[in-house]
Design a protein around this motif. Structure first.
Motif, PDB file in Angstrom:
ATOM      1  N   ARG A  28       5.345   3.439  -2.106  1.00 53.38           N
ATOM      2  CA  ARG A  28       4.929   4.556  -1.235  1.00 53.38           C
ATOM      3  C   ARG A  28       3.566   5.061  -1.676  1.00 53.38           C
ATOM      4  N   MET A  29       2.668   5.237  -0.713  1.00 48.35           N
ATOM      5  CA  MET A  29       1.312   5.694  -1.046  1.00 48.35           C
ATOM      6  C   MET A  29       0.970   6.912  -0.194  1.00 48.35           C
ATOM      7  N   ASP A  30       1.012   8.080  -0.821  1.00 48.80           N
ATOM      8  CA  ASP A  30       0.608   9.317  -0.141  1.00 48.80           C
ATOM      9  C   ASP A  30       0.009  10.246  -1.180  1.00 48.80           C
ATOM     10  N   MET A  90      -4.153   7.073   4.490  1.00 45.20           N
ATOM     11  CA  MET A  90      -4.993   6.425   3.478  1.00 45.20           C
ATOM     12  C   MET A  90      -4.795   4.906   3.413  1.00 45.20           C
ATOM     13  N   ILE A  91      -3.691   4.391   3.981  1.00 48.30           N
ATOM     14  CA  ILE A  91      -3.498   2.926   3.949  1.00 48.30           C
ATOM     15  C   ILE A  91      -4.094   2.248   5.179  1.00 48.30           C
ATOM     16  N   ALA A  92      -4.648   3.045   6.106  1.00 52.89           N
ATOM     17  CA  ALA A  92      -5.108   2.471   7.386  1.00 52.89           C
ATOM     18  C   ALA A  92      -6.429   1.739   7.258  1.00 52.89           C
ATOM     19  N   LYS A  93      -7.187   2.032   6.199  1.00 52.93           N
ATOM     20  CA  LYS A  93      -8.571   1.559   6.156  1.00 52.93           C
ATOM     21  C   LYS A  93      -8.829   0.678   4.947  1.00 52.93           C
ATOM     22  N   GLY A  94      -9.659  -0.323   5.141  1.00 49.85           N
ATOM     23  CA  GLY A  94     -10.241  -1.050   4.018  1.00 49.85           C
ATOM     24  C   GLY A  94      -9.339  -2.014   3.274  1.00 49.85           C
TER      25      GLY A  94
END
Length: 806
Positions: free
Chosen positions: A585-587, A617-621
């Protein structure tokens, strides 16, 4: 008329007020003449106190009638700000309605604003007279010692000659990592006497004294004494007992990447599209011509490789480069690309570094030891000299705008620096902001397009699931049946999955089913969010935290219901549905610790998890070859917000997150779950159709009179007393009505979207205008007059071109 002095320093003092928002004249003491320079910080008398300030100019004339006060002392022995940054601060203060002192302080690393001790260290050979006369035979001295002995003028000369450095050591910083060091402040003669008085059998003590004499006062840790001289801890303790050594705690200023190995990479072959884009932008580097390029490339089109090759071109010209990314989550992968290509000549600046690391990276740039700076928003102020290019990746991101004063946008600062340095600025995005795209259409920016993915892979197929149908089919899960099937399929194939939810926490709020009571923050007009990992209710606005209630405070009932969906709740549900899946989980909560982002992304990159669940924050790059499925749990979250940019943000987010799938050999699929599946932002994102979205959204903005067809300014008033804040906003409305042109539109006065935050009440006016020459002076006057009221708890903020409206 004023008088002539030998040298006058014009100083911006550290008092943020309209009356002090200009330079004050101070006489430079005779011993400091020809030594002080623009950009140095100094200590000056002001009224009855002593404060800090920045020298903005050195002159030989003043218009001041009386006798000038003298500068007390410099706080640096070299300029903290370059001449370019001094000019930039002056320009910023004017355009973002801020004080110059705030602008200058924003440009410095936190360590130079915090409480610190400074020491001066010899870094190059000095002649004997200087070494023993100034430094008393030691390699270091404290700043206080230098001030007390009045030798700062000589030290400034030595700094200019590159013979000494100034080190900053944090004071009272509880979290600062320290190591115990041992040093001697005895003179050489005393050490020699002690050595000769020892018995011949005291070999270890002799070795210790010999080592101390050879170190010239340089502090060493116990471990370093062991490694360099084979002297053990018990002998060190003897040295302390006998007074030969003293111990001190020293903060370790670290290189955040010293333990990382970066595999060297070379330039990759460019596609025809990339080559054409590179040549167009490289021409302005070679011709030293300022131009703003909008590099619009679909996700996976190879924008990063174009950036890397443009920067290599700049370095070949003997110049430096600034590379901006919108947030920390993007920095680990970007740092990897840049360190692998350019090695140790890369400096990294972002908020997750410690104060010591930030200062060390800043100093590396300041000294000219870095050719490339990679970092988030504030790195636009990096003190690089001889800039050859500025690149802003994901230029549409709202994180490039600072919410607190000074409310600058990094894009505007980048363009100013580009003009000043006669170099190109590259704004890169798969989904440019409407403002940037409109400027490109009007030929203010130069549009450069990359229409295909660099490896000729197809863009992922996007399917939209209508969650209303799922409810009708009695599926109460957060996961549609289609998404569940696709997750099962990918888990069997050992492929990776990214799931995005636009929220954090467990549930949005809790409500009593008996009486309808919702637990709200005592300081803000907003409900508290449930966090199961810490078993608390938290306010995401003021930080208030309290225990989860067992009984309803209103009716004393026990029948609570949790509403809304957060990342923790989704993780729990996911683990129940797919017990064999390894989930990361990344938040904001899981990345709060230092290095949190990098640890999670590295683990996912190594294949240690099957599913990465996260917020925006996981949407990019993210660029991982094994991701073949992306699921968007609720695409509508941002559509319901009271903000004219909500459709644009939804389209950008869906397009960005879709681009994480199928970036290598394996093809990708995207499942978007929505309760509003026919919304144009969702449909255009499904088709990867930026042009269609742009035309539709521009037409709606034109009808409604919003940017980019209008400029905007947001005036916000806040006060702990609601009536006082309301009274003031109506006064401001009246002033503006009298002064502004009739075709200027004012929306409000109205309450803020969240009327109370941290026990302050907020009211606002949004001004929309096309050309308004009277607005700037009117707003300056309002700020000016608000000075007297600030002391009474009233605060007025002006945001030129706001990005967030609540």
């Amino acid at each position: 008329m004023g008088g002539f002095y030998v040298q006058i320093a014009k100083v911006i003092v550290d008092i943020p007020a309209m009356q002090t928002n200009r330079p004050f004249d101070y006489a430079i003491p005779p011993a400091m003449e020809q030594k002080l320079g623009k950009g140095m910080r100094v200590e000056v008398p002001f009224n009855t106190r002593v404060i800090q300030g920045f020298i903005t100019e050195i002159s030989d004339h003043t218009d001041f009638e009386g006798e000038l006060k003298e500068i007390i002392q410099p706080l640096d022995i070299e300029p903290a700000l370059t001449e370019e940054l001094l000019l930039l601060g002056e320009e910023m203060a004017e355009t973002v309605y801020a004080y110059r002192i705030h602008c200058y302080q924003t440009m410095l690393p936190p360590l130079m604003k915090a409480k610190y001790e400074k020491e001066i260290e010899v870094v190059d050979e000095l002649d004997e007279e200087t070494f023993y006369g100034l430094f008393q035979g030691k390699s270091k001295m404290s700043w206080e010692d230098a001030v007390d002995r009045g030798i700062l003028p000589q030290l400034i000369e030595l700094k200019r000659a590159g013979k000494i450095e100034v080190n900053y050591i944090l004071k009272n910083q509880a979290k600062a990592k320290t190591v115990q060091v041992y040093y001697s402040d005895l003179e050489m003669g005393s050490l020699e006497d002690a050595y000769h008085s020892l018995k011949k059998s005291a070999k270890q003590q002799q070795a210790l004294l010999a080592a101390i004499m050879s170190m010239n006062g340089t502090p060493l840790t116990s471990k370093e004494y062991k490694e360099q001289f084979d002297i053990g801890p018990s002998t060190i303790r003897t040295g302390v007992e006998k007074g030969w050594l003293k111990s001190a705690d020293r903060e370790i200023l670290r290189d955040p990447f010293k333990d990382r190995q970066f595999k060297q990479t070379g330039a990759l072959p460019l596609s025809d599209e990339q080559t054409a884009a590179f040549r167009m932008m490289a021409a302005s580097i070679r011709e030293e011509r300022h131009e703003v390029f909008l590099l619009q490339g679909v996700t996976g089109s190879g924008k990063t490789e174009v950036y890397l090759q443009l920067i290599a071109e700049v370095i070949n010209q003997g110049k430096t480069a600034l590379m901006l990314v919108p947030e920390i989550a993007l920095t680990p992968q970007m740092v990897n690309h840049f360190k692998s290509r350019f090695g140790n000549r890369v400096a990294v600046m972002h908020s997750a570094l410690s104060s010591g690391e930030k200062y060390d990276e800043w100093r590396k740039i300041h000294r000219g030891d870095a050719d490339v700076v990679v970092g988030a928003r504030s790195s636009i102020f990096a003190p690089v000299q001889n800039l050859g290019i500025i690149i802003m990746d994901e230029e549409h991101e709202s994180t490039y705008k600072q919410d607190e004063n000074p409310k600058y946008h990094a894009r505007n600062v980048a363009i100013w620096r580009g003009q000043h340095n006669r170099c190109p600025v590259v704004l890169g995005s798969a989904t440019p902001s409407l403002e940037s795209r409109a400027r490109a259409q009007k030929k203010v920016y130069t549009l450069v397009e990359l229409r295909g993915r660099f490896n000729q892979r197809a863009l992922p197929q996007v399917e939209i699931v209508d969650m209303r149908d799922e409810f009708k089919a009695n599926n109460r899960s957060s996961f549609s049946m289609l998404l569940q099937e696709k997750i099962t399929d990918r888990l069997q194939k050992k492929q990776q999955i990214v799931l995005m939810l636009n929220k954090r926490g467990y549930s949005s709020f809790i409500m009593c089913r008996d009486c309808g009571f919702v637990l709200e923050c005592p300081n803000c007009d907003i409900s508290l969010t449930l966090h199961m990992d810490s078993k608390t209710m938290k306010c995401h606005y003021c930080g208030h935290e309290e225990a989860i209630p067992n009984t309803c405070p209103k009716c004393k009932g026990h029948n609570f219901r949790y509403y809304g969906t957060g990342t923790q709740k989704i993780e729990e549900e996911l683990q129940t549905l797919f017990p064999e899946a390894r989930i990361l989980r990344m938040d904001v909560d899981t990345t709060r610790k230092k290095g949190g982002h990098e640890a999670i992304l590295s683990a996912f990159g190594r294949g240690e998890a099957d599913i990465l669940l996260g917020t925006q924050m996981i949407a990019k790059g993210l660029d991982f070859p094994n991701i073949t499925l992306v699921g968007v749990i609720n695409a509508d979250t941002s559509l319901g917000l009271p903000d004219f940019r909500s459709s644009e943000r939804t389209f950008q987010l869906l397009t960005q997150v879709s681009g994480r799938a199928g970036r290598a050999e394996l093809s990708g699929e995207v499942i978007v779950q929505s309760f509003n599946p026919d919304h144009y932002a969702i449909l255009f994102a499904q088709q990867h159709n930026y042009e269609g979205f742009y035309r539709t959204e521009m037409s709606l903005r034109h009808k409604a009179g919003y940017p980019p067809y209008f400029y905007t300014a947001l005036i916000t008033v806040s006060n702990p007393d609601e009536k006082k804040a309301q009274k003031k906003i109506y006064e401001i409305h009246e002033i503006l009505q009298k002064k502004l042109e009739p075709d200027t539109i004012m929306l409000g006065p109205s309450k803020g979207s969240i009327a109370r935050v941290n026990n302050r009440y907020y009211f606002q006016i949004l001004v929309k205008y096309k050309q308004e020459t009277k607005l700037h002076p009117a707003l300056k006057q309002i700020l000016d007059e608000s000075q007297k009221e600030n002391a009474r708890g009233l605060y007025i903020s002006i945001d030129s071109e706001p990005v967030n409206f609540f």
